[in-house]
Design a protein around this motif. Structure first.
Motif, short mmCIF file in Angstrom:
data_model
loop_
_atom_site.label_atom_id
_atom_site.label_comp_id
_atom_site.label_asym_id
_atom_site.label_seq_id
_atom_site.Cartn_x
_atom_site.Cartn_y
_atom_site.Cartn_z
N GLY A 59 15.29 14.60 16.23
CA GLY A 59 15.66 13.66 15.18
C GLY A 59 14.45 13.03 14.52
N GLU A 60 13.45 12.66 15.33
CA GLU A 60 12.23 12.10 14.76
C GLU A 60 11.47 13.15 13.95
N LEU A 95 9.55 13.30 10.33
CA LEU A 95 8.10 13.38 10.30
C LEU A 95 7.57 14.68 9.68
N ASN A 96 8.26 15.78 9.90
CA ASN A 96 7.76 17.08 9.46
C ASN A 96 7.43 17.17 7.97
N PRO A 97 8.23 16.58 7.08
CA PRO A 97 7.88 16.69 5.65
C PRO A 97 6.55 16.04 5.30
N LEU A 133 0.14 12.83 7.54
CA LEU A 133 0.05 12.14 8.82
C LEU A 133 -1.03 12.74 9.71
N ASP A 134 -1.60 11.88 10.53
CA ASP A 134 -2.53 12.32 11.55
C ASP A 134 -1.78 13.28 12.49
N LEU A 184 9.29 5.41 12.85
CA LEU A 184 8.48 4.34 12.25
C LEU A 184 7.51 3.77 13.27
N ASP A 185 8.01 3.49 14.46
CA ASP A 185 7.16 2.94 15.51
C ASP A 185 6.01 3.89 15.82
#
Length: 628
Positions: A392-393, A397-399, A404-405, A571-572
């Motif tokens: 789910g995360e 995040l993948n897009p 992102l680091d 987000l966290d």
């Protein structure tokens, strides 16, 4: 111990820190356009309300608590003076306790999350498409001047709070409530920009005040942002009785308060009067408590609890110390780095500053091992990211892999540890390597960049922390000095401090983010790009990230608990890997000292702050009738 970053004054409208989310929504007009709706006395963002429609009172109050007496309290936060009553504008400092004057359409309970029950409203209708909510106002609801609370007043309150004359945070916070429509004198409909399960609760949490507040005898109106000591016309249980020199204010329970018999108010507001005395610093406040000048003190500093909250009044039982368990989701607390400063725009630099904070040493030497290290923006909740991202995360995040680091897609970062086999030396060596990668090397007696500029910055604080922070800062300064970094610790009075924060005129500062039971729209204000350049916003770090913005959109648009969980953890994860804040510490208990003769309900709330819980739910026993 630290300043709450949130400027949104829902605390003043809902009698509690945990009540950012409130209730309701429906639509008479939606019914007229064939939009089915459901009516209810309460609403839960997810699941069902704990209390049935015929409940008599919340479990964590004493319905038979005796009424009477004058409760005297000291500074509930770091504020040392006030220059206005209006808590909804940006300039100036509002008097403490202004939340006693304002009610909301519904109010949250303190033993469940994201559930609210009717207060000013006696009926809530949420449209089936989720795009509107309608509230019917209790015909018995009255303002302090005796006027009935009307739908027009509710609309006036929202429109005023979203206007340029209110603090900018309100316009951001209520941005997705597009308008309030007066259906009839007792019915108000809120229409939403998008389907969002939190929006009915946000609408329910709007603090309501009379449209007559600020109207002069000749019929002209004082602009809202110029209201200072004009007494608010609200519908809450207390009235302002007196005030003096911007340091003392007394509230008197309204004998005509309309809502005393409501289930959400039974067992609360037990004191005839509540007085706040504001002291210039923490030492003066503590000594005044020992001298019997006020009745209860919430201790936020472990060292004080062990070493300074002692003496004859404690020995003879006149003053009592007690630790109360709390289950709040602890918001982030730490040193916030202002990314508007070029110095902090490289994540390697921010991570290096994190590595230089030796929490384990501080906890042993200064905190008496009473704290735990913060390792999440949602500590002690199900929203905290752990391990590696799940499916789910990853969907969120993948897009953003290019932005992102890569570390974001691995384990959640662990905070530095100096206990064996770790050590401060190892942490500082790692920090030095990161700084070198970022172009900072030691030469000519300091850490310098390619331009020869020294690595030097200022930690801004207000003077109320003068007794607490110097030894902590001295330790941190010493560690940074080993890297060649100069940290200057500067204190100023609260008014100047607040002004500088509102204008983002600081390098770094000490911030306590609001506790989070259920993350929601407030996250947009704290971390969204749109708020980064809005004066007075809660985005203190100046975070601007398309990836974070996308995750925030997913969070506020979540329609299921699973979607909210995925978005919150994502987000966290991104925030922790961004090192925007150097995390500090938290306690699993509330430390409260109080005068003999004070009492509280047998059942404790789950999610609460003593600064709200004491005036709302405690009472005096007969032995406290005569003060020493």
């Amino acid at each position: 111990m630290t300043k709450a970053v949130s400027r949104v004054c829902l605390q003043g409208a809902t009698s509690g820190i945990a009540a950012l989310a409130l209730i309701l929504s429906g639509a008479t007009a939606a019914l007229l356009t064939a939009q089915p709706a459901r009516a209810s006395y309460a609403i839960a963002q997810y699941g069902e309300p704990k209390y049935p429609a015929d409940f008599k009172h919340f479990d964590y109050v004493n319905p038979d608590a005796p009424k009477g007496g004058t409760l005297v309290l000291a500074n509930p936060d770091r504020q040392t003076s006030f220059d206005k009553f209006n808590p909804f504008t940006l300039r100036g400092n509002a008097a403490p306790g202004m939340g006693f004057l304002f009610e909301t359409l519904a109010t949250g309970s303190s033993d469940e999350v994201a559930t609210v029950y009717g207060l000013l409203a006696d009926d809530i209708r949420v449209a089936s498409d989720g795009l509107s909510t309608t509230f019917h106002i209790n015909p018995h609801a009255r303002f302090s001047n005796g006027d009935p609370v009307t739908a027009a007043d509710v609309k006036f309150s929202l429109d005023t709070l979203k206007s340029p004359r209110a603090a900018p945070a309100y316009a951001s916070y209520f941005a997705d409530i597009t308008r309030a429509v007066v259906v009839d004198p007792q019915t108000i409909r809120f229409e939403f920009r998008q389907r969002n399960r939190e929006l009915p609760l946000l609408a329910a949490g709007i603090p309501i005040f009379s449209h007559k507040w600020g109207v002069k005898p000749d019929g002209t109106r004082i602009p809202f942002d110029q209201l200072t000591f004009e007494k608010p016309i609200g519908s809450g249980p207390y009235l302002i009785e007196s005030y003096s020199n911007g340091r003392t204010i007394t509230f008197r329970r309204d004998p005509n308060y309309w809502g005393a018999a409501l289930p959400v108010r039974v067992g609360t507001n037990n004191f005839d009067r509540i007085t706040y005395k504001l002291y210039a610093d923490d030492t003066a406040r503590r000594e005044a408590f020992k001298a019997g000048e006020y009745d209860a003190m919430v201790e936020m500093v472990a060292r004080n609890w062990v070493r300074r909250d002692v003496g004859k009044p404690y020995d003879n039982g006149e003053l009592i110390k007690r630790e109360f368990p709390q289950h709040n989701g602890n918001g982030m607390q730490g040193f916030v780095l202002n990314l508007r400063r070029p110095l902090f725009q490289d994540v390697r630099v921010r991570k290096a500053l994190d590595l230089a904070l030796d929490f384990q040493w501080l906890n042993r030497q200064l905190f008496y091992n009473q704290y735990q290290r913060i390792d999440s923006y949602f500590v002690n909740t199900q929203w905290q990211a752990t391990g590696t991202p799940d499916a789910g995360e990853l969907a969120l995040l993948n897009p953003w892999r290019k932005e992102l680091d890569p570390a974001v897609f691995g384990p959640i970062p662990k905070q530095p540890d100096s206990d064996p086999p770790g050590s401060l030396r190892a942490n500082l060596l790692q920090a030095r390597a990161l700084l070198a990668e970022a172009g900072w090397v030691y030469r000519d007696g300091a850490l310098r960049n390619a331009k020869g500029e020294k690595f030097e910055f200022e930690m801004l604080d207000d003077s109320s922390g003068a007794a607490l922070w110097p030894p902590i800062m001295a330790t941190y300064q010493r560690n940074l000095a080993k890297l060649g970094i100069t940290l200057n610790y500067r204190t100023t009075d609260f008014a100047v401090y607040q002004k500088r924060l509102d204008a983002f005129e600081f390098d770094a500062t000490i911030i306590k983010f609001p506790d989070e039971q259920v993350p929601g729209t407030d996250q947009l204000e704290q971390f969204g790009s749109k708020s980064a350049d809005v004066p007075g916003s809660s985005n203190m770090g100046g975070i601007k990230s398309p990836a974070i913005d996308a995750i925030l959109r997913a969070l506020v648009q979540a329609q299921t608990l699973e979607q909210l969980t995925d978005a919150s953890r994502a987000l966290d994860r991104v925030l922790m890997h961004g090192y925007y804040v150097i995390p500090q510490w938290y306690s699993s208990v509330w430390r409260v000292a109080f005068r003999r003769g004070m009492a509280w309900p047998r059942t404790l709330p789950l999610y609460y702050s003593p600064n709200d819980w004491i005036p709302s739910s405690w009472w005096f026993t007969p032995e406290a009738a005569v003060k020493p």
